[in-house]
Motif scaffolding. Structure first.
Motif, short mmCIF file in Angstrom:
data_model
loop_
_atom_site.label_atom_id
_atom_site.label_comp_id
_atom_site.label_asym_id
_atom_site.label_seq_id
_atom_site.Cartn_x
_atom_site.Cartn_y
_atom_site.Cartn_z
N TYR A 151 0.87 -1.17 0.00
CA TYR A 151 0.00 0.00 0.00
C TYR A 151 0.91 1.22 0.00
O TYR A 151 1.60 1.50 0.97
CB TYR A 151 -0.88 -0.03 1.26
N THR A 153 1.77 5.21 -0.30
CA THR A 153 1.20 6.54 -0.12
C THR A 153 2.32 7.57 -0.25
O THR A 153 3.50 7.23 -0.28
CB THR A 153 0.55 6.71 1.27
N LYS A 200 -6.22 0.24 2.86
CA LYS A 200 -5.11 -0.72 2.95
C LYS A 200 -5.65 -2.08 3.35
O LYS A 200 -6.46 -2.19 4.27
CB LYS A 200 -4.13 -0.20 4.02
N HIS A 206 2.64 -1.14 4.25
CA HIS A 206 2.49 0.28 3.93
C HIS A 206 3.87 0.91 3.67
O HIS A 206 4.76 0.79 4.49
CB HIS A 206 1.79 0.98 5.12
#
Ligand code: DC
Length: 234
Positions: A151, A153, A200, A206
């Protein structure tokens, strides 16, 4: 040639908001591992574009749904892009799907649950032989059993800045504040929708790339895959 042995059928899911770098990262990982890279955003862009071509308003969900089956059966989706089936050839329409207008239209059709359902099999079928697939709901909905999920970002400001510099590099006249506002609107639509919102997956890793170089993100992902023995050095 790839320097890796890749487990057969390996599916790598990469999700994240617009401008998080997932397209670039997916392409680099795909190249490194010699796996097809499938950009699922293109599918939603295609549906939004076909509606425009057929003068179907995106405010009229029923009208979009009634053109959907024909739109899906008349295209071929592959790692290289989306192609329209024509009598004796396939016509590449990918470049028309890349602009900001197609992106904004895509986020509207992507909020329609029946559009998402209709595109599920298309995505699962193509993923069977192994791939890097990027989108918003790959780890959560499309490929919940993918062996590796990431995930990605980055801060909203950094994502807007990346889009802005991409457009500038193409020689387009780009305005950072307008891009930031459009990104905020797109984030809201993708995150707040009821059906398969951007989130997520519980088992996704992450990675915040705000201050990372793309190569470092790639190394981090390859590291995880190697540690889990999903790939091995030749
Ligand atoms: O990644 P992109 O900008 O090409 O995506 C276009 C739009 O499609 C974006 O607003 C989110 C939506 N999308 C989605 O809802 N689910 C996906 N798996 C991929 C994209």
């Amino acid at each position: 040639m790839s320097r890796w042995l890749v487990n057969q059928g390996l599916q790598i899911a990469i999700d994240g908001p617009s401008g998080s770098g997932k397209g670039t990262i997916a392409a680099l990982i795909g190249e490194e591992l010699a796996l097809p890279v499938l950009d699922t955003g293109l599918l939603y862009r295609y549906v939004g574009w076909r509606a425009e071509e057929e003068s179907v308003s995106l405010d009229d969900e029923n009208a979009v749904l009634s053109m959907l089956d024909a739109a899906i059966t008349s295209m071929v989706w592959k790692a290289e892009g989306i192609f329209l089936k024509e009598a004796d050839a396939e016509k590449d329409c990918t470049s028309r799907l890349r602009d900001e207008n197609a992106g904004a239209r895509a986020s509207k059709v992507a909020a329609m649950p029946q559009v998402r359902t209709a595109l599920l099999d298309v995505q699962r079928d193509i993923a069977k032989l192994g791939c890097v697939m990027d989108g918003r709901d790959i780890g959560t909905v499309v490929l919940p059993d993918a062996q590796a999920k990431f995930y990605l970002t980055a801060s909203q400001r950094e994502r807007a800045r990346r889009r802005w510099s991409q457009l500038k590099a193409k020689g387009e006249d780009a305005d950072l504040e307008r891009i930031a506002a459009e990104l905020r609107a797109r984030d809201e639509r993708d995150t707040d929708r009821d059906c398969a919102p951007l989130e997520k997956a519980m088992d996704a890793i992450h990675i915040d790339s705000t201050t990372m170089a793309m190569d470092d993100v790639v190394d981090r992902i390859l590291n995880v895959l190697e540690r889990r023995k999903l790939i091995n050095k030749k």
